[in-house]
Design a protein around this motif. Structure first.
Motif, short mmCIF file in Angstrom:
data_model
loop_
_atom_site.label_atom_id
_atom_site.label_comp_id
_atom_site.label_asym_id
_atom_site.label_seq_id
_atom_site.Cartn_x
_atom_site.Cartn_y
_atom_site.Cartn_z
N LEU A 22 1.09 -1.19 0.11
CA LEU A 22 0.00 0.02 0.01
C LEU A 22 0.72 1.20 0.02
O LEU A 22 0.62 2.12 -0.62
CB LEU A 22 -0.88 0.00 1.26
N PHE A 25 2.89 1.52 -3.37
CA PHE A 25 2.22 2.01 -4.37
C PHE A 25 2.44 3.31 -5.08
O PHE A 25 2.40 3.59 -6.41
CB PHE A 25 0.54 1.76 -4.29
N TRP A 26 2.71 4.19 -4.04
CA TRP A 26 3.03 5.72 -4.52
C TRP A 26 4.45 5.74 -5.07
O TRP A 26 4.48 7.07 -5.61
CB TRP A 26 2.72 6.50 -3.37
N PHE A 45 5.93 -3.91 -6.21
CA PHE A 45 4.45 -3.54 -5.92
C PHE A 45 3.81 -4.96 -6.61
O PHE A 45 2.93 -5.35 -5.73
CB PHE A 45 4.02 -2.37 -6.66
N MET A 49 1.46 -7.33 -4.23
CA MET A 49 0.08 -7.37 -4.43
C MET A 49 -0.34 -8.78 -4.68
O MET A 49 -1.37 -9.16 -4.29
CB MET A 49 -0.25 -6.66 -5.51
N THR A 101 -7.68 -8.45 -7.83
CA THR A 101 -6.39 -7.67 -7.69
C THR A 101 -5.34 -8.63 -8.39
O THR A 101 -4.50 -8.20 -8.93
CB THR A 101 -6.04 -7.87 -6.17
N GLY A 192 -4.17 -0.90 -7.20
CA GLY A 192 -3.88 0.04 -5.92
C GLY A 192 -5.52 0.26 -5.59
O GLY A 192 -5.50 0.25 -4.34
N TYR A 196 -6.64 -0.60 -1.62
CA TYR A 196 -7.06 0.32 -0.74
C TYR A 196 -8.63 0.13 -0.32
O TYR A 196 -8.89 0.61 0.63
CB TYR A 196 -6.97 1.71 -1.27
N GLY A 225 -8.30 6.86 -7.75
CA GLY A 225 -7.65 6.00 -8.36
C GLY A 225 -7.77 6.20 -9.98
O GLY A 225 -7.16 6.37 -10.97
#
Length: 249
Positions: A22, A25-26, A45, A49, A101, A192, A196, A225
């Motif tokens: 999480l 992700f950024w 990532f 996931m 996901t 993401g 989230y 998103g």
């Protein structure tokens, strides 16, 4: 080992892989696209996931088998204390979100790997992932109708839309230039969104159950998103649009 203890171990594994995912992700979102940081953080990532979604699928399976044993804190709760509600939301819907996901993370990775060989998108594994997600989305909708949880029906629409847009690209004989890139962005930002959403919703149920069915809570990851998808897709295709404009002038 009891069912509850096995479930708690899966929660721990889910958090260990999900929390850095999480946060991470950024990093590819903010990093310069195509840079070493972007590529490496994106690979990490995707791996996280796939792992956290796999643990979520196992948690959902245990919930389907023993809803009250895996969620003893919800026993007697006005809304979530009934086994059929626990099975529906924490079983069938969590399983759907886990499959969603996995589908998006794998597809987003494949868009990069197959960018020079589009036919590889039509491998048996990639097609099977779309079939499995379709079945999971349909089941989520049906189960939601049976227990009167229309939020589950609404969530299933995301699964149908994902499969539809994935197949639209995968089955095309000649995709547009950079279409693989816009699909890559859609899929991994969508990953993401999915995680989230699950984090906020299922986390809320554990600590503030009354918030779990709040449309606002569920809509926040989706709004953020989709905004990120549209922004980055437009930025990624800007050079191509400028070249076409210049050629047409």
């Amino acid at each position: 080992m009891s069912m509850h203890h096995a479930f708690e171990l899966l929660i721990a594994a889910h958090i260990i892989t999900g929390a850095p995912g999480l946060a991470g992700f950024w990093v590819p979102i903010a990093a310069r696209k195509g840079s070493r940081l972007h590529r490496l953080s994106g690979q990490v990532f995707v791996g996280l996931m796939l792992a956290t979604a796999s643990f979520a699928a196992m948690m959902a399976t245990l919930t389907l088998l023993e809803p009250l044993a895996t969620h003893p804190k919800l026993a007697g709760h006005e809304i979530f204390g009934h086994p059929e509600i626990i099975r529906g939301i924490f079983g069938w819907m969590m399983l759907f979100l886990a499959i969603l996901t996995i589908n998006l993370a794998w597809y987003g990775r494949a868009c990069i790997l197959n960018r020079t060989d589009h036919a590889r998108h039509r491998s048996p594994l990639n097609i099977s992932l779309q079939v499995v997600l379709t079945a999971a989305a349909l089941n989520c909708a049906v189960q939601g109708i049976l227990i009167g949880q229309w939020m589950m029906v609404g969530m299933s629409i995301i699964g149908f839309a994902t499969v539809g847009t994935n197949l639209w690209f995968m089955l095309r004989s000649r995709p547009q230039p950079l279409e693989w890139l816009t699909e890559h962005i859609k899929a991994l930002v969508g990953t993401g969104i999915s995680v989230y959403t699950a984090f906020l919703a299922f986390g809320a149920v554990r600590y503030v159950p009354e918030l779990a069915l709040s449309p606002l809570l569920w809509s926040i990851p989706l709004i953020v998103g989709v905004s990120l998808i549209l922004y980055h897709q437009r930025a990624a295709t800007a050079p191509l649009r400028r070249a076409r404009t210049k050629a047409a002038a």
